[in-house]
Motif scaffolding. Structure first.
Motif, PDB file in Angstrom:
ATOM      1  N   UNK A 180       0.859  -1.183   0.000  1.00 23.60           N
ATOM      2  CA  UNK A 180       0.000   0.000   0.000  1.00 23.60           C
ATOM      3  C   UNK A 180       0.896   1.235   0.000  1.00 23.60           C
ATOM      4  N   UNK A 181       0.678   2.091  -0.975  1.00 22.81           N
ATOM      5  CA  UNK A 181       1.449   3.324  -1.127  1.00 22.81           C
ATOM      6  C   UNK A 181       0.561   4.498  -0.733  1.00 22.81           C
ATOM      7  N   UNK A 182       0.940   5.186   0.319  1.00 20.73           N
ATOM      8  CA  UNK A 182       0.145   6.298   0.839  1.00 20.73           C
ATOM      9  C   UNK A 182       0.981   7.566   0.728  1.00 20.73           C
ATOM     10  N   UNK A 183       0.540   8.497  -0.097  1.00 26.74           N
ATOM     11  CA  UNK A 183       1.315   9.723  -0.235  1.00 26.74           C
ATOM     12  C   UNK A 183       0.967  10.515  -1.469  1.00 26.74           C
ATOM     13  N   UNK A 184       1.966  11.186  -1.985  1.00 25.31           N
ATOM     14  CA  UNK A 184       1.781  12.187  -3.026  1.00 25.31           C
ATOM     15  C   UNK A 184       1.326  11.641  -4.366  1.00 25.31           C
ATOM     16  N   UNK A 185       0.375  12.371  -4.946  1.00 28.88           N
ATOM     17  CA  UNK A 185      -0.060  12.241  -6.327  1.00 28.88           C
ATOM     18  C   UNK A 185      -0.060  13.661  -6.876  1.00 28.88           C
ATOM     19  N   UNK A 186       0.560  13.880  -7.990  1.00 37.20           N
ATOM     20  CA  UNK A 186       0.526  15.221  -8.565  1.00 37.20           C
ATOM     21  C   UNK A 186       0.797  15.195 -10.059  1.00 37.20           C
ATOM     22  N   UNK A 225      -6.665  12.964  -4.067  1.00 33.11           N
ATOM     23  CA  UNK A 225      -6.795  13.740  -5.294  1.00 33.11           C
ATOM     24  C   UNK A 225      -8.138  14.459  -5.242  1.00 33.11           C
ATOM     25  N   UNK A 226      -8.542  15.051  -6.341  1.00 32.18           N
ATOM     26  CA  UNK A 226      -9.807  15.774  -6.364  1.00 32.18           C
ATOM     27  C   UNK A 226     -10.906  15.019  -7.079  1.00 32.18           C
ATOM     28  N   UNK A 227     -12.090  15.636  -7.142  1.00 32.19           N
ATOM     29  CA  UNK A 227     -13.222  15.043  -7.858  1.00 32.19           C
ATOM     30  C   UNK A 227     -13.256  15.442  -9.334  1.00 32.19           C
ATOM     31  N   UNK A 228     -12.244  16.139  -9.809  1.00 35.52           N
ATOM     32  CA  UNK A 228     -12.214  16.727 -11.142  1.00 35.52           C
ATOM     33  C   UNK A 228     -11.789  15.712 -12.219  1.00 35.52           C
ATOM     34  N   UNK A 229     -11.999  16.052 -13.488  1.00 32.08           N
ATOM     35  CA  UNK A 229     -11.608  15.155 -14.580  1.00 32.08           C
ATOM     36  C   UNK A 229     -10.108  14.850 -14.621  1.00 32.08           C
ATOM     37  N   UNK A 230      -9.262  15.805 -14.260  1.00 31.50           N
ATOM     38  CA  UNK A 230      -7.820  15.554 -14.239  1.00 31.50           C
ATOM     39  C   UNK A 230      -7.454  14.472 -13.238  1.00 31.50           C
ATOM     40  N   UNK A 231      -8.109  14.491 -12.076  1.00 34.87           N
ATOM     41  CA  UNK A 231      -7.879  13.452 -11.063  1.00 34.87           C
ATOM     42  C   UNK A 231      -8.391  12.103 -11.541  1.00 34.87           C
ATOM     43  N   UNK A 232      -9.519  12.108 -12.230  1.00 38.37           N
ATOM     44  CA  UNK A 232     -10.061  10.869 -12.790  1.00 38.37           C
ATOM     45  C   UNK A 232      -9.080  10.270 -13.795  1.00 38.37           C
ATOM     46  N   UNK A 233      -8.515  11.118 -14.650  1.00 42.25           N
ATOM     47  CA  UNK A 233      -7.533  10.639 -15.630  1.00 42.25           C
ATOM     48  C   UNK A 233      -6.276  10.126 -14.937  1.00 42.25           C
ATOM     49  N   UNK A 234      -5.861  10.806 -13.877  1.00 39.39           N
ATOM     50  CA  UNK A 234      -4.685  10.383 -13.111  1.00 39.39           C
ATOM     51  C   UNK A 234      -4.901   8.977 -12.545  1.00 39.39           C
ATOM     52  N   UNK A 235      -6.053   8.746 -11.914  1.00 35.95           N
ATOM     53  CA  UNK A 235      -6.355   7.432 -11.334  1.00 35.95           C
ATOM     54  C   UNK A 235      -6.508   6.367 -12.423  1.00 35.95           C
ATOM     55  N   UNK A 236      -7.055   6.755 -13.568  1.00 29.80           N
ATOM     56  CA  UNK A 236      -7.188   5.803 -14.679  1.00 29.80           C
ATOM     57  C   UNK A 236      -5.815   5.368 -15.188  1.00 29.80           C
ATOM     58  N   UNK A 237      -4.861   6.286 -15.206  1.00 30.14           N
ATOM     59  CA  UNK A 237      -3.498   5.932 -15.632  1.00 30.14           C
ATOM     60  C   UNK A 237      -2.868   4.955 -14.645  1.00 30.14           C
ATOM     61  N   UNK A 238      -3.088   5.175 -13.347  1.00 32.12           N
ATOM     62  CA  UNK A 238      -2.576   4.216 -12.360  1.00 32.12           C
ATOM     63  C   UNK A 238      -3.229   2.853 -12.557  1.00 32.12           C
ATOM     64  N   UNK A 239      -4.544   2.853 -12.741  1.00 29.98           N
ATOM     65  CA  UNK A 239      -5.258   1.590 -12.948  1.00 29.98           C
ATOM     66  C   UNK A 239      -4.750   0.875 -14.203  1.00 29.98           C
ATOM     67  N   UNK A 240      -4.435   1.624 -15.242  1.00 32.77           N
ATOM     68  CA  UNK A 240      -3.911   1.013 -16.473  1.00 32.77           C
ATOM     69  C   UNK A 240      -2.565   0.337 -16.231  1.00 32.77           C
TER      70      UNK A 240
END
Length: 144
Positions: free
Chosen positions: A3-9, A59-74
């Motif tokens: 489990x990685x807990x910390x920065x996303x930017x 992260x936030x509820x915004x589309x940029x955060x959604x794309x960020x999480x999608x990249x991690x999931x990919x």
């Protein structure tokens, strides 16, 4: 499970011929936007290497955060424990041709309560490792 807990930017990486001294002006040789953050980068690397990697940042509820999480999931990273209650922050990285760098970063909204929830969830899920990045102490001390 790790489990990685910390920065996303979002990283704004700016190529420069040399790091500027105070008051100097330098011309960028390249500018690149990309996903970054110590914990997010480490979780992606672990997942790519075959680990059961989870990212638990803020992260936030915004589309940029959604794309960020999608990249991690990919990349194979689970993001179930990532809070969407903050802001996806930005880091400006000045990078010279020989690899010297200077980083200007925006602090995130990951607090002691989020760390405590993540520690509990990781323990209950039987996680093997917990990675806390950055400057998480003393906030993390009580949870650990």
């Amino acid at each position: 499970m790790i489990v990685f807990c910390g920065y996303a930017n979002i990283d704004l990486t700016v190529g420069v011929p040399a790091l500027p001294a105070p008051g100097d002006r330098v011309q960028a040789t390249a500018i690149r936007h990309g996903h970054g953050g110590m914990a997010a980068n480490a979780s992606a690397a672990a997942a790519r290497a075959g680990a059961d990697a989870w990212f638990a940042g803020v992260v936030g509820p915004d589309p940029g955060s959604t794309a960020f999480l999608a990249a991690l999931a990919a990349d194979g990273v689970r993001t179930d424990w990532t809070a969407r209650t903050g802001t996806l922050t930005t880091a400006v990285v000045l990078l010279t041709p020989d690899g010297e760098r200077a980083v200007i970063s925006q602090d995130d909204e990951l607090d002691a309560r989020h760390i405590t929830r993540t520690v509990r969830a990781a323990r209950e899920a039987g996680a093997d490792w917990l990675y806390l990045d950055g400057y998480r102490f003393p906030e993390a001390a009580a949870a650990l």
